[in-house]
Design an enzyme around this catalytic site. Structure first.
Site, mmCIF file in Angstrom:
data_model
loop_
_atom_site.group_PDB
_atom_site.id
_atom_site.type_symbol
_atom_site.label_atom_id
_atom_site.label_comp_id
_atom_site.label_asym_id
_atom_site.label_seq_id
_atom_site.Cartn_x
_atom_site.Cartn_y
_atom_site.Cartn_z
ATOM 1 N N GLU A 169 0.831 -1.209 0.000
ATOM 2 C CA GLU A 169 0.000 0.000 0.000
ATOM 3 C C GLU A 169 0.862 1.254 0.000
ATOM 4 O O GLU A 169 2.020 1.240 0.397
ATOM 5 C CB GLU A 169 -0.933 0.018 1.205
ATOM 6 N N GLU A 313 4.620 -0.694 1.731
ATOM 7 C CA GLU A 313 4.874 -0.930 0.298
ATOM 8 C C GLU A 313 4.959 -2.417 -0.060
ATOM 9 O O GLU A 313 5.239 -2.756 -1.191
ATOM 10 C CB GLU A 313 6.186 -0.299 -0.164
#
Length: 347
Positions: A169, A313
């Protein structure tokens, strides 16, 4: 939901007892091999082919000053992902994992990069969520659309023969949304869950706790009860996409490797909505973010790594991936006592 194959899991357990090592000497690597055997339906699972999807979206609650970085960073990092400069870009290349970036609600405009170290999918539901402190983050239609985008991303990976799904994300202020969700779905207090996110200072941390408290009170007054209610009220577009991503992967019988704090919040939503999803989840690591350990405990997950990470991430999952790959390779390729002509130890 596909059932866990207990026969292949048992066969993998028996194989572990026959390999040329003392039983249990490889610790959790043995458990990982057995776990994957039950989910792949193969007592000697093949090498994993992993797909990483990083979902990006902005958050209206960023206006409350809950992050050390401005909202524009979300779009800038999307470009960085595709240009290959972000941590997950480097790790995906290093481990030969496919990387997709899915824009489900980035507010700021950004150019399409000329270089490509991953696939970019522009599918914005809207220009970020509303400010969850004062109103519902999303409408039901927006939440459902983000969920379906995530589910579609998982099915695309499955159709391309990926047998491990990893979600990441990017979204400035998304630790605030994740913290609110974890509090709502576990009953934990904001003081125990709200962390420093991107590195805010003590005064900003106290303010962030208050923002989460206000959001929870507002959402409860609005009638939030179910996981979907809470997701709509205090979640994020990328969190909704991740929850759909995990649910679709589990329904297809493909294992999921969770990343950090935000992805675990999404997994909580998915499991609260459908408990069977939990059987397909594996925790890559526990992050430095304050509430992550509690969120993992609520899912009955034990993390593989504890390295003090807090990047997100999908970076923690990518770092854990070679360990899992090694566990399966050892399980598959080590000789048994009989094959090696080695005397087995007394049981």
């Amino acid at each position: 939901m596909k059932a866990i194959n207990t026969e292949t899991q048992q066969a993998a357990q028996e194989r572990q007892s026959q390999l040329t090592k003392p039983m249990g000497s490889l610790g959790r690597l043995e458990d990982l091999a057995i776990w994957f055997s039950g989910r792949t339906g193969n007592d000697t699972p093949k090498r994993l082919q992993a797909a990483i999807c990083v979902f990006a979206a902005d958050h209206g609650v960023a206006a409350e000053g809950v992050s050390a970085f401005p909202a524009e960073v979300t779009a800038q990092m999307v470009v960085n992902f595709i240009n290959g400069g972000a941590a997950i870009s480097v790790l995906a290349r290093e481990n030969n994992m496919s990387l997709s970036i899915v824009d489900v609600g980035v507010k700021s405009d950004y150019p399409t990069p000329n270089t490509s170290h991953g696939k970019l999918f522009r599918s914005p539901v809207c220009a970020g969520t509303a400010n969850l402190r004062i109103t519902a983050a999303m409408t039901e239609a927006q939440m459902n659309k983000a969920w379906q985008i995530g589910a579609g991303s998982a099915m695309h990976a499955v159709e391309n023969n990926k047998n491990l799904i990893i979600g990441g994300e990017m979204g400035i202020a998304n630790t605030t949304a994740a913290a609110a969700l974890i509090c709502a779905l576990t009953g934990a207090s904001p003081e125990d869950i709200v962390g420093l996110g991107t590195g805010i200072q003590a005064g900003a941390h106290a303010h962030k706790i208050q923002v989460v408290k206000d959001a929870l009170i507002r959402a409860k007054s609005a009638g939030a009860v179910t996981a979907f209610d809470w997701l709509r009220e205090v979640g994020g577009l990328e969190i909704a996409a991740l929850a759909g991503f995990y649910t679709a992967a589990a329904e297809a019988g493909v294992p999921v490797l969770l990343d950090g704090f935000i992805t675990t919040a999404a997994a909580l939503v998915a499991v609260k909505a459908n408990p069977a999803v939990g059987e397909w989840l594996l925790a890559s690591h526990v992050s430095q973010e304050q509430g992550h350990r509690s969120a993992l405990a609520a899912l009955n997950l034990t993390p593989i790594l504890d390295l003090g990470l807090r990047l997100g991430e999908a970076s923690g999952a990518a770092i854990a991936f070679p360990i899992i790959q090694s566990a399966l390779t050892l399980h598959r390729e080590m000789a048994t006592f009989a094959e090696a002509g080695v005397a087995a130890g007394a049981m």
